[in-house]
Design a protein around this motif. Structure first.
Motif, mmCIF file in Angstrom:
data_model
loop_
_atom_site.group_PDB
_atom_site.id
_atom_site.type_symbol
_atom_site.label_atom_id
_atom_site.label_comp_id
_atom_site.label_asym_id
_atom_site.label_seq_id
_atom_site.Cartn_x
_atom_site.Cartn_y
_atom_site.Cartn_z
ATOM 1 N N UNK A 79 3.366 -3.186 -15.362
ATOM 2 C CA UNK A 79 2.162 -2.558 -14.819
ATOM 3 C C UNK A 79 2.430 -2.029 -13.410
ATOM 4 N N UNK A 80 2.069 -0.772 -13.167
ATOM 5 C CA UNK A 80 2.270 -0.180 -11.848
ATOM 6 C C UNK A 80 1.114 -0.546 -10.923
ATOM 7 N N UNK A 81 1.443 -1.037 -9.722
ATOM 8 C CA UNK A 81 0.446 -1.347 -8.705
ATOM 9 C C UNK A 81 0.911 -0.749 -7.385
ATOM 10 N N UNK A 82 -0.023 -0.595 -6.464
ATOM 11 C CA UNK A 82 0.293 -0.004 -5.161
ATOM 12 C C UNK A 82 0.410 -1.100 -4.116
ATOM 13 N N UNK A 83 1.595 -1.228 -3.544
ATOM 14 C CA UNK A 83 1.854 -2.227 -2.510
ATOM 15 C C UNK A 83 2.318 -1.510 -1.245
ATOM 16 N N UNK A 84 1.528 -1.617 -0.210
ATOM 17 C CA UNK A 84 1.867 -0.994 1.075
ATOM 18 C C UNK A 84 2.167 0.497 0.923
ATOM 19 N N UNK A 85 1.382 1.158 0.083
ATOM 20 C CA UNK A 85 1.550 2.595 -0.103
ATOM 21 C C UNK A 85 2.642 2.985 -1.070
ATOM 22 N N UNK A 86 3.318 1.994 -1.666
ATOM 23 C CA UNK A 86 4.395 2.281 -2.621
ATOM 24 C C UNK A 86 4.010 1.769 -4.003
ATOM 25 N N UNK A 87 4.293 2.568 -5.027
ATOM 26 C CA UNK A 87 4.051 2.120 -6.393
ATOM 27 C C UNK A 87 5.202 1.239 -6.852
ATOM 28 N N UNK A 88 4.854 0.051 -7.333
ATOM 29 C CA UNK A 88 5.849 -0.909 -7.790
ATOM 30 C C UNK A 88 5.410 -1.491 -9.135
ATOM 31 N N UNK A 251 5.040 7.645 -19.715
ATOM 32 C CA UNK A 251 5.425 6.317 -20.187
ATOM 33 C C UNK A 251 5.159 5.187 -19.214
ATOM 34 N N UNK A 252 4.408 5.452 -18.142
ATOM 35 C CA UNK A 252 4.102 4.398 -17.178
ATOM 36 C C UNK A 252 2.845 3.638 -17.593
ATOM 37 N N UNK A 253 2.791 2.354 -17.226
ATOM 38 C CA UNK A 253 1.608 1.537 -17.470
ATOM 39 C C UNK A 253 0.754 1.527 -16.212
ATOM 40 N N UNK A 254 -0.494 1.990 -16.352
ATOM 41 C CA UNK A 254 -1.411 1.988 -15.216
ATOM 42 C C UNK A 254 -2.688 1.278 -15.615
ATOM 43 N N UNK A 255 -3.457 0.843 -14.636
ATOM 44 C CA UNK A 255 -4.669 0.074 -14.870
ATOM 45 C C UNK A 255 -5.738 0.932 -15.545
ATOM 46 N N UNK A 256 -6.380 0.378 -16.557
ATOM 47 C CA UNK A 256 -7.526 1.032 -17.190
ATOM 48 C C UNK A 256 -8.775 0.576 -16.439
#
Length: 390
Positions: A79-88, A251-256
């Motif tokens: 799952x992609x999340x934003x940490x300190x302005x960076x997607x991880x 193909x990325x997983x992002x929050x619904x």
């Protein structure tokens, strides 16, 4: 992207095993000594540092406990999340930023406050295995593998084997053509075998195991907390939740975000919020009518059931109200066409025919049996009693 529910379940089962070592001490401690207040939220992280040469978290699960229910939320490791302005990817946060950042991110996603966490890797199998060895394991086929880089030297024969702690670790780390799925099934087998041995252990071994677990995992638990959790959770209803996500065109997983609100509501109220996907599922309870000589009935059911759109719960107890010459199924308010599909799925999965129960007296005997094992039969559309012909 890989989201492997079996992998998550295997780590959850291992976590339950660790908790179970503290059962004999329930009466020693007063509940008031614990800092835990309900509802209670905790984080389970599983990693395989030896194999992957990193400390990325293979398993990320949020546990939620109330007086009569446990919710386990699996969070996709990609799952992609934003940490300190960076997607991880969320499975990299622990390695890059530490446990506090990962906890804070999951709290932000779920709107709950996490009180405790436990982090463990596969080495715990060796440590606990050595304590209770020899560990009886049924191996379904010959296993032979040598990897000097990973320090793996495996040569097991099909049938029942008695393994040392180190051999048990080799067993759970073994890889074959079935890939991760086969490896996860072996982890589950190892967990149930350890549970079986732990039940027969004396008080001194239980105490030693408790100390071992605390010393060989990264955790914030205290013994009184574990006992308090067990006293509330041992008879609770267990429900698995999935984190809502969308797969993008790349193909990325992002929050619904649309479904995230329902998830937050469920975690706070412990009331299931159904959506389109879960409404289509058939909720099935599987038990048995024979005394098994093999102690991995739970593992067997989940290893053979591959059909989608089913939510399965296994009750590993013997129902003696029906002859063990057949397997049986009871349907609740299901249309005839769907019954035939379910019967077909049952036969294909378990390799045997199922007789449908229509006798009301037998039905009420079954309901009474299920209730005596602290399971609410009203939660299930289909009740299955499996014989030993598998």
């Amino acid at each position: 992207m890989r989201l492997n529910i079996l992998r998550i379940v295997s780590f959850v089962l291992l976590f339950i095993l660790l908790i179970s070592f503290f059962v004999p001490f329930i009466k020693i401690f007063d509940e008031r000594e614990s800092k835990i207040e309900l509802p209670y939220y905790f984080l389970i992280l599983g990693r395989d540092e030896d194999l992957e040469n990193s400390v990325r978290t293979d398993v990320i699960m949020l546990g939620a406990l109330n007086e009569d229910k446990i919710l386990l939320l699996s969070i996709p490791r990609d799952l992609l999340v934003n940490i300190n302005g960076n997607e991880r990817r969320i499975n990299s946060i622990y390695e890059l930023y530490g446990i506090e950042t990962l906890m804070r991110e999951i709290e932000n996603l779920t709107d709950v406050s996490i009180q405790d966490y436990i982090i463990f890797d596969y080495s715990i199998f060796k440590e606990v295995g050595d304590l209770f060895a020899p560990i009886d394991i049924y191996i379904e086929k010959d296993m032979k593998y040598v990897d000097y880089h990973q320090n793996l030297f495996i040569d097991f024969k099909m049938g029942y084997n008695q393994l040392s702690g180190e051999e048990l670790l080799y067993y759970v780390r073994y890889r074959d053509e079935s890939g991760d799925l086969g490896r996860i099934e072996r982890q589950k087998n190892a967990v149930f075998s350890l549970l079986n041995e732990a039940k027969n252990g004396g008080i001194s071994k239980i105490i030693e195991a408790a100390t071992l677990v605390l010393n060989h995992t990264i955790n914030t638990f205290e013994i009184t907390d574990l006992i308090y959790l067990y006293s509330f959770g041992k008879d609770a209803q267990l429900d698995f939740l999935s984190f809502p996500y969308i797969i993008t065109e790349k193909g990325y997983l992002v929050i619904n975000e649309k479904e995230l609100t329902n998830l937050k509501h469920t975690l706070k109220t412990f009331e299931m919020s159904f959506n389109v996907s879960t409404d289509k599922k058939v909720w099935m309870l599987v038990t048995k009518n024979f005394d098994s000589k093999v102690y991995n009935f739970y593992t067997y059911v989940f290893s053979v059931w591959k059909k989608p759109n089913y939510q399965i719960k296994v009750l590993d107890e013997v129902f003696r109200g029906l002859p063990s010459t057949h397997s049986y199924v009871f349907f609740k308010d299901i249309e005839e066409e769907k019954k035939e599909t379910i019967k077909s799925d049952l036969k294909e999965s378990f390799g045997t025919d199922f007789l449908e129960i229509t006798d009301k007296n037998k039905y009420f005997e079954l309901i009474d049996f299920i209730a005596s094992n602290l399971v609410n039969s009203l939660d299930y559309d289909v009740l299955v009693i499996l014989n030993d012909r598998w």
